[in-house]
Design an enzyme around this catalytic site. Structure first.
Site, PDB file in Angstrom:
ATOM      1  N   ARG A  25       0.837  -1.196   0.000  1.00 20.83           N
ATOM      2  CA  ARG A  25       0.000   0.000   0.000  1.00 20.83           C
ATOM      3  C   ARG A  25       0.872   1.247   0.000  1.00 20.83           C
ATOM      4  O   ARG A  25       2.019   1.221   0.469  1.00 20.83           O
ATOM      5  CB  ARG A  25      -0.913   0.020   1.227  1.00 20.83           C
ATOM      6  CG  ARG A  25      -1.881  -1.157   1.328  1.00 20.83           C
ATOM      7  CD  ARG A  25      -2.682  -1.065   2.617  1.00 20.83           C
ATOM      8  NE  ARG A  25      -3.566  -2.218   2.785  1.00 20.83           N
ATOM      9  CZ  ARG A  25      -3.203  -3.363   3.350  1.00 20.83           C
ATOM     10  NH1 ARG A  25      -1.958  -3.507   3.809  1.00 20.83           N
ATOM     11  NH2 ARG A  25      -4.053  -4.360   3.473  1.00 20.83           N
ATOM     12  N   LYS A  30      -1.668  -0.668   8.044  1.00 26.73           N
ATOM     13  CA  LYS A  30      -3.110  -0.859   8.179  1.00 26.73           C
ATOM     14  C   LYS A  30      -3.464  -2.048   9.053  1.00 26.73           C
ATOM     15  O   LYS A  30      -4.383  -1.977   9.875  1.00 26.73           O
ATOM     16  CB  LYS A  30      -3.739  -1.030   6.791  1.00 26.73           C
ATOM     17  CG  LYS A  30      -5.252  -1.186   6.822  1.00 26.73           C
ATOM     18  CD  LYS A  30      -5.830  -1.285   5.414  1.00 26.73           C
ATOM     19  CE  LYS A  30      -7.346  -1.425   5.464  1.00 26.73           C
ATOM     20  NZ  LYS A  30      -7.937  -1.506   4.100  1.00 26.73           N
ATOM     21  N   HIS A  49      -3.308   3.639  -5.610  1.00 25.04           N
ATOM     22  CA  HIS A  49      -3.658   2.395  -4.908  1.00 25.04           C
ATOM     23  C   HIS A  49      -3.939   1.253  -5.869  1.00 25.04           C
ATOM     24  O   HIS A  49      -3.774   0.076  -5.509  1.00 25.04           O
ATOM     25  CB  HIS A  49      -4.872   2.630  -4.004  1.00 25.04           C
ATOM     26  CG  HIS A  49      -5.253   1.430  -3.195  1.00 25.04           C
ATOM     27  ND1 HIS A  49      -4.500   0.967  -2.137  1.00 25.04           N
ATOM     28  CD2 HIS A  49      -6.307   0.573  -3.303  1.00 25.04           C
ATOM     29  CE1 HIS A  49      -5.067  -0.105  -1.617  1.00 25.04           C
ATOM     30  NE2 HIS A  49      -6.170  -0.356  -2.306  1.00 25.04           N
ATOM     31  N   ARG A  96      -1.582  -1.739  -6.527  1.00 28.60           N
ATOM     32  CA  ARG A  96      -1.654  -2.940  -5.671  1.00 28.60           C
ATOM     33  C   ARG A  96      -2.492  -4.031  -6.329  1.00 28.60           C
ATOM     34  O   ARG A  96      -2.126  -5.200  -6.326  1.00 28.60           O
ATOM     35  CB  ARG A  96      -2.231  -2.551  -4.310  1.00 28.60           C
ATOM     36  CG  ARG A  96      -2.322  -3.687  -3.287  1.00 28.60           C
ATOM     37  CD  ARG A  96      -2.595  -3.083  -1.922  1.00 28.60           C
ATOM     38  NE  ARG A  96      -3.056  -4.037  -0.928  1.00 28.60           N
ATOM     39  CZ  ARG A  96      -2.266  -4.810  -0.185  1.00 28.60           C
ATOM     40  NH1 ARG A  96      -0.966  -4.747  -0.346  1.00 28.60           N
ATOM     41  NH2 ARG A  96      -2.769  -5.625   0.716  1.00 28.60           N
ATOM     42  N   HIS A 154      -2.792 -10.703   3.311  1.00 27.59           N
ATOM     43  CA  HIS A 154      -4.182 -10.859   3.714  1.00 27.59           C
ATOM     44  C   HIS A 154      -4.377 -12.111   4.572  1.00 27.59           C
ATOM     45  O   HIS A 154      -3.659 -13.101   4.410  1.00 27.59           O
ATOM     46  CB  HIS A 154      -5.092 -10.965   2.480  1.00 27.59           C
ATOM     47  CG  HIS A 154      -5.195  -9.697   1.705  1.00 27.59           C
ATOM     48  ND1 HIS A 154      -5.377  -9.664   0.333  1.00 27.59           N
ATOM     49  CD2 HIS A 154      -5.139  -8.399   2.098  1.00 27.59           C
ATOM     50  CE1 HIS A 154      -5.436  -8.415  -0.071  1.00 27.59           C
ATOM     51  NE2 HIS A 154      -5.290  -7.631   0.977  1.00 27.59           N
ATOM     52  N   TYR A 208      -9.063  -7.936  -5.116  1.00 28.02           N
ATOM     53  CA  TYR A 208      -8.044  -7.236  -5.896  1.00 28.02           C
ATOM     54  C   TYR A 208      -7.887  -7.846  -7.280  1.00 28.02           C
ATOM     55  O   TYR A 208      -7.390  -7.199  -8.196  1.00 28.02           O
ATOM     56  CB  TYR A 208      -6.693  -7.281  -5.164  1.00 28.02           C
ATOM     57  CG  TYR A 208      -6.607  -6.343  -3.988  1.00 28.02           C
ATOM     58  CD1 TYR A 208      -6.032  -5.083  -4.128  1.00 28.02           C
ATOM     59  CD2 TYR A 208      -7.092  -6.707  -2.746  1.00 28.02           C
ATOM     60  CE1 TYR A 208      -5.945  -4.212  -3.045  1.00 28.02           C
ATOM     61  CE2 TYR A 208      -7.018  -5.846  -1.653  1.00 28.02           C
ATOM     62  CZ  TYR A 208      -6.443  -4.606  -1.817  1.00 28.02           C
ATOM     63  OH  TYR A 208      -6.369  -3.745  -0.751  1.00 28.02           O
TER      64      TYR A 208
END
Length: 319
Positions: free
Chosen positions: A156, A179, A257, A260, A280, A289
């Site tokens: 990110r 995050k 973004h 990504r 993740h 994604y």
């Protein structure tokens, strides 16, 4: 046994919406949330208080129609994602109010969750190359470095701007995701074949002339670039490289973004475990994604004709 509606009309508490908002805010502050997440949620709680009738309104008098009207009001102003966040926040807030004995009915239970339409376009590798060429032509080598790091690592933007020249250990780039808090060690030899880019070479280029502790992406005086500034610079070069009409009617241009997502799609085609790369916990998150959002060809199922020899089951195209 009383039904939900009976319980709702016989509340055990006369608490006001404003009082409960304060108590609920204190409650969620104990949930070990990140500072920004907590600040966002407290802001959403205050918005709900205003939308549902103000701080003096009695909590137990709020009905599904009141909640639906409030959330719809936000949706109609074009803030679709905010309406979803308010729906989720209100659901939590009233569930906790039930547990605390202040109400017997959660008015959000009866509402359908808003489903915002994602209008931000995906980014193709060809488009990213065009943007990168503009950045190079304008002498923004720091932006080129940020683009390359994001593409080869899938990080990110907030993590890209925090990388330091000495975040290397045992031939790995050490990353702590801002995050999620996930810690990763990305091998320097990782290579994105389709882009012909290797992390080690990108890092070496960014570290040239730097001292330990320096940021990989920084100003000439060593000060950091804020991620918002980087996003703005990327958007400016994007608009110079790609006409607005290229994004399609009703679509918003791709932002930084989206690199990504592009990284995930390119690595998945290469056979890389993209769930591990992106950090993740669930595969379903990674799969979000992988959705191209019509930026490339789409698979169409072939309608068979009786008596004819079977051919391909799907055809690629774009309409």
């Amino acid at each position: 046994m009383l039904c939900h509606h009976c319980c709702a009309t016989l509340p055990a508490s006369k608490m006001s919406l404003g009082q409960w908002a304060i108590e609920f805010g204190t409650l969620i502050a104990t949930r070990n949330l990140k500072p920004k997440t907590l600040a966002d949620r407290l802001s959403q709680i205050q918005q709900l208080v205003l939308l549902l009738g103000g701080p003096d309104r009695q909590l137990s008098t709020i009905r599904p129609v009141d909640a639906a009207t409030a959330i719809r009001c936000v949706w109609d102003t074009g803030r679709e994602h905010l309406s979803l966040r308010l729906h989720i926040e209100a659901d939590d807030m009233f569930n906790e109010a039930i547990i605390a004995g202040h109400v017997g009915l959660n008015p959000i239970t009866h509402l359908r969750r808003p489903r915002p339409v994602v209008r931000r376009s995906r980014l193709t590798f060809e488009q990213l190359q065009a943007i990168r060429r503009i950045s190079t032509r304008r002498g923004r080598q720091w932006l080129v470095g940020a683009i390359d790091i994001a593409l080869v690592t899938g990080l990110r933007i907030g993590d890209v701007v925090r990388l330091q020249a000495d975040h290397i250990s045992d031939d790995h780039l050490l990353v702590k995701h801002q995050k999620t808090g996930v810690r990763q060690a990305i091998p320097l030899d990782i290579r994105l074949d389709a882009a012909r880019i290797v992390l080690r070479k990108v890092i070496d280029r960014c570290r040239d002339g730097m001292k330990p502790g320096d940021l990989l992406i920084c100003r000439s005086d060593g000060r950091p670039y804020h991620k918002n500034y980087l996003t703005s610079a990327f958007s400016a070069d994007r608009d110079s490289a790609i006409p607005r009409s290229a994004w399609g009617e009703g679509k918003k241009p791709a932002t930084f973004h989206e690199i990504r997502s592009l990284s995930e799609r390119m690595y998945r085609a290469q056979g890389q475990d993209t769930k591990a790369l992106l950090g993740h916990k669930r595969q379903s998150t990674t799969d979000l994604y992988n959705d191209e959002r019509d930026c490339g060809s789409v698979s169409y199922k072939v309608v068979p004709i009786a008596g004819r020899k079977k051919g391909p089951t799907h055809v690629a195209g774009h309409v």
